[in-house]
Design a protein around this motif. Structure first.
Motif, short mmCIF file in Angstrom:
data_model
loop_
_atom_site.label_atom_id
_atom_site.label_comp_id
_atom_site.label_asym_id
_atom_site.label_seq_id
_atom_site.Cartn_x
_atom_site.Cartn_y
_atom_site.Cartn_z
N THR A 47 -2.79 -0.45 3.85
CA THR A 47 -1.85 1.15 4.44
C THR A 47 -1.91 1.28 5.37
O THR A 47 -0.70 1.84 5.57
N ASP A 100 8.09 2.40 -3.04
CA ASP A 100 6.77 2.87 -2.78
C ASP A 100 6.51 4.05 -3.90
O ASP A 100 5.93 3.89 -3.42
N GLN A 109 9.65 8.49 4.49
CA GLN A 109 8.89 7.49 4.38
C GLN A 109 7.53 7.63 5.27
O GLN A 109 6.37 7.37 5.11
N ASP A 146 3.70 6.92 3.46
CA ASP A 146 3.12 6.14 4.29
C ASP A 146 1.46 7.01 4.51
O ASP A 146 0.19 6.15 4.65
N TYR A 184 -0.65 7.48 0.91
CA TYR A 184 -1.06 6.06 0.42
C TYR A 184 -1.99 5.41 1.66
O TYR A 184 -3.34 4.96 0.80
N VAL A 199 2.53 -2.92 -2.47
CA VAL A 199 3.34 -2.11 -1.86
C VAL A 199 3.46 -2.65 -0.49
O VAL A 199 4.86 -2.57 0.37
N THR A 201 6.85 -3.91 1.26
CA THR A 201 7.59 -3.33 2.43
C THR A 201 7.88 -4.81 3.56
O THR A 201 8.86 -4.39 4.51
#
Length: 167
Positions: free
Chosen positions: A8, A52, A84, A88, A91, A128, A132
């Motif tokens: 991540t 996401d 985004q 991120d 996550y 995920v 991406t």
């Protein structure tokens, strides 16, 4: 550090580096027609963000509101870029809070295209990251057609550059 936590963090780093390069493009380049399902760079990036969000909703046990994997009307790149990066960061924080037991918990969900699904929290997080990476590759190919070289976002580069940060 667990693989999921590393991955991540890798996704967050790669998106940040990649989107910084995309930010140098003109609006015309971002929305120029491309021979890809999503139609252009901006919509491809929006698809990645939207998925996401879908997986985030599955992890949280809430509705995501999407009825298609290819949503119309993406936000401007500047807005999408910030969304985004925030996603991120979510996550990374989420992965940090999981332990071995919770990583293995099964999450049941319904696919946007229909049908039931079930995956562990850890597998969702790895998906995920992988998803991406896949679409970052699509956009990287489109960059070459604009005479723009995408940045290197390979995992070994991330690991080398973040070795001093405990990754």
């Amino acid at each position: 550090m667990s693989d999921v936590k590393t991955m991540t963090r890798y996704k967050a780093w790669a998106d940040e580096v990649f989107l910084a390069r995309i930010a140098q493009l003109s609006e015309e380049q971002l929305v120029a027609p491309q021979p890809i399902l999503f139609g252009n760079m901006l919509r491809t990036l929006h698809h990645s963000y939207a998925m996401d969000r879908v997986w985030q909703a599955h992890l949280l046990g809430e509705a995501h509101g999407y009825t298609t994997r290819n949503p119309d009307n993406p936000p401007s790149f500047d807005v999408l870029h910030q969304m985004q990066l925030a996603m991120d960061a979510w996550y990374v924080t989420y992965a940090d809070a999981l332990n071995t037991e919770t990583l293995g918990q099964i999450v049941e969900f319904e696919f946007i295209g229909g049908g039931d699904g079930a995956m562990s929290r850890g597998d969702i997080l790895l998906h995920v990251v992988n998803h991406t990476t896949y679409h970052r590759g699509h956009v990287a190919d489109m960059l070459y057609h604009c005479a723009v070289f995408p940045p290197t976002t390979d995992l070994p580069v991330f690991l080398r550059e973040n070795r001093t940060h405990g990754v």
